[in-house]
Design a protein around this motif. Sequence first.
Motif, mmCIF file in Angstrom:
data_model
loop_
_atom_site.group_PDB
_atom_site.id
_atom_site.type_symbol
_atom_site.label_atom_id
_atom_site.label_comp_id
_atom_site.label_asym_id
_atom_site.label_seq_id
_atom_site.Cartn_x
_atom_site.Cartn_y
_atom_site.Cartn_z
ATOM 1 N N THR A 149 0.823 -1.207 0.000
ATOM 2 C CA THR A 149 0.000 0.000 0.000
ATOM 3 C C THR A 149 0.857 1.256 0.000
ATOM 4 O O THR A 149 0.447 2.299 -0.528
ATOM 5 C CB THR A 149 -0.938 0.003 1.220
ATOM 6 O OG1 THR A 149 -1.608 -1.257 1.289
ATOM 7 C CG2 THR A 149 -1.974 1.101 1.118
ATOM 8 N N ILE A 150 2.032 1.175 0.610
ATOM 9 C CA ILE A 150 2.970 2.298 0.569
ATOM 10 C C ILE A 150 3.498 2.497 -0.849
ATOM 11 O O ILE A 150 3.478 3.593 -1.416
ATOM 12 C CB ILE A 150 4.151 2.057 1.525
ATOM 13 C CG1 ILE A 150 3.700 2.194 2.976
ATOM 14 C CG2 ILE A 150 5.296 3.033 1.241
ATOM 15 C CD1 ILE A 150 4.723 1.687 3.965
ATOM 16 N N GLU A 261 0.289 4.836 4.997
ATOM 17 C CA GLU A 261 0.722 3.454 5.193
ATOM 18 C C GLU A 261 2.099 3.356 5.836
ATOM 19 O O GLU A 261 2.391 2.379 6.526
ATOM 20 C CB GLU A 261 0.704 2.713 3.864
ATOM 21 C CG GLU A 261 -0.696 2.463 3.338
ATOM 22 C CD GLU A 261 -1.558 1.693 4.330
ATOM 23 O OE1 GLU A 261 -1.035 0.760 4.980
ATOM 24 O OE2 GLU A 261 -2.746 2.026 4.466
ATOM 25 N N LEU A 262 2.954 4.358 5.620
ATOM 26 C CA LEU A 262 4.246 4.353 6.326
ATOM 27 C C LEU A 262 4.024 4.384 7.830
ATOM 28 O O LEU A 262 4.662 3.632 8.583
ATOM 29 C CB LEU A 262 5.087 5.562 5.895
ATOM 30 C CG LEU A 262 5.897 5.413 4.617
ATOM 31 C CD1 LEU A 262 6.510 6.750 4.222
ATOM 32 C CD2 LEU A 262 6.995 4.360 4.794
ATOM 33 N N GLY A 263 3.126 5.248 8.273
ATOM 34 C CA GLY A 263 2.806 5.276 9.689
ATOM 35 C C GLY A 263 2.177 3.978 10.144
ATOM 36 O O GLY A 263 2.505 3.439 11.209
ATOM 37 N N SER A 264 1.297 3.421 9.320
ATOM 38 C CA SER A 264 0.595 2.195 9.682
ATOM 39 C C SER A 264 1.544 1.013 9.815
ATOM 40 O O SER A 264 1.458 0.227 10.770
ATOM 41 C CB SER A 264 -0.484 1.897 8.628
ATOM 42 O OG SER A 264 -1.179 0.723 8.947
ATOM 43 N N ALA A 312 0.687 10.803 7.716
ATOM 44 C CA ALA A 312 1.658 9.889 8.332
ATOM 45 C C ALA A 312 1.343 9.663 9.807
ATOM 46 O O ALA A 312 1.412 8.536 10.316
ATOM 47 C CB ALA A 312 3.068 10.449 8.162
ATOM 48 N N ALA A 313 0.980 10.748 10.503
ATOM 49 C CA ALA A 313 0.631 10.625 11.922
ATOM 50 C C ALA A 313 -0.634 9.794 12.112
ATOM 51 O O ALA A 313 -0.733 8.979 13.043
ATOM 52 C CB ALA A 313 0.452 12.015 12.531
ATOM 53 N N THR A 314 -1.600 9.962 11.225
ATOM 54 C CA THR A 314 -2.842 9.200 11.311
ATOM 55 C C THR A 314 -2.578 7.711 11.132
ATOM 56 O O THR A 314 -3.182 6.868 11.809
ATOM 57 C CB THR A 314 -3.843 9.694 10.253
ATOM 58 O OG1 THR A 314 -4.112 11.080 10.475
ATOM 59 C CG2 THR A 314 -5.146 8.914 10.316
ATOM 60 N N GLY A 315 -1.673 7.381 10.224
ATOM 61 C CA GLY A 315 -1.350 5.982 9.988
ATOM 62 C C GLY A 315 -0.807 5.270 11.213
ATOM 63 O O GLY A 315 -1.011 4.059 11.381
ATOM 64 N N LEU A 316 -0.134 5.996 12.091
ATOM 65 C CA LEU A 316 0.398 5.390 13.312
ATOM 66 C C LEU A 316 -0.720 4.792 14.160
ATOM 67 O O LEU A 316 -0.532 3.757 14.812
ATOM 68 C CB LEU A 316 1.166 6.430 14.128
ATOM 69 C CG LEU A 316 2.450 6.979 13.505
ATOM 70 C CD1 LEU A 316 2.981 8.137 14.345
ATOM 71 C CD2 LEU A 316 3.513 5.884 13.401
#
Length: 406
Positions: A149-150, A261-264, A312-316
């Motif tokens: 996904t990233i 997705e990076l955060g996820s 990015a923060a949301t993905g975390l």
Amino acid sequence: MRDLLGVPALRAYYPAATLARLGDEMVAFTLVLLVLERTDRPALAGLTGAAYALPAVVSGPLLGTWLDRTAARRTALGLNQAVLGLVMLSLLFTAGHSPAWTTPALAAVAGVTLPMVSGGFTSMLPSLVPSQLLPKANSWEAASFGAATITGPAAAATIAATVSVEAAVIVIAVTATLSIFAIARLPALPAALATDEREPFLASVVGGLAHLARTPRLRASTITSTMLMGSVGVLLITLPLHMTALGAPRSSAGYLWTALELGSVTTAVLLGRLQTRWRPELVVMVAVAAYGLAMTTWPLATTFPVLLVLAAATGLFEGPMLPAMFAARQQYSAVALQGRVSTTAASLRVGAAALGQAAGGLLVPIIGTHAALLAVAISLLAAAVLGRLSTPRDATPTHTSHSSAL
């Protein structure tokens, strides 16, 4: 990861699964860009995305039942990739150059076997991995999804911006072809159900659906994750259209998916073992609620870089959801049900995303992208609430074949 690499089957599994998912993750975004570029019709873009995903609602339970009965999983996975490659090449010649119905019709052909990419692969894990390694395998399975996904939307965005959206379509076809060679290296697995254990096919299909509906904790995870995908479908249409409000090209939306997705993936790998400390369905609900709360900040972003950081923060917050979702399916379902549960749940998620895309194509131009982003955030909070309401406080698992390990 070292102990997982000690399992020979996984050394073939993760490259094959990730490569197949990479092409799939490029499809939804590329279809939207292709239709918007050639027709400038958001409704048709949403309909095409929906047509790609909706057939999975029907095919998922049927494919899952068949997977539980067959030893030909590799062949099925490879055929799915071959169909995807052929359909994408066909769209190059039809999108915007033929009657409007042909584009969603072709997308629907590729969508019939779509559950294979997610549920078809994931259902193999309990047969490939010792039970004590399943929590870690689930975390890396989530990382496989996340890596695809990233890379997928970012690759589609970059290729569309620097070369053309048609080049992105060709890359999907090439990726699908390469994945067939990777799939050929997967081990052959016996049928999960012995011949003398099998009930009639349709009864088996209904049994898988009934198991999802009647198992409270599995039902809660499925409801929450399915509604999440409906929100994602709306977002697939909203983000490219929202880019103009930030002074960025539509293709830049692909980088937002990459940041998300990076955060996820970061928290999926680092916090994936939350499933061993709390019940997996609770992790799913909390992660989705936190995801929705974080997304309420998105309409406030006035520049693309700010929105990129927020994504990015949301993905975390989303990260722990996927490993926990896999764990819920494994904990609350017998091995003989894994194919049906995985592909049926995947088909529900894909179908919800399809409906979200279709709704987004119709509604976003009317209500505006800022309102649409806020609506997506609210729907994620509603998903967590409905998941919790669907689970009685005294609910007990129907099956816990892996619970001692998880």
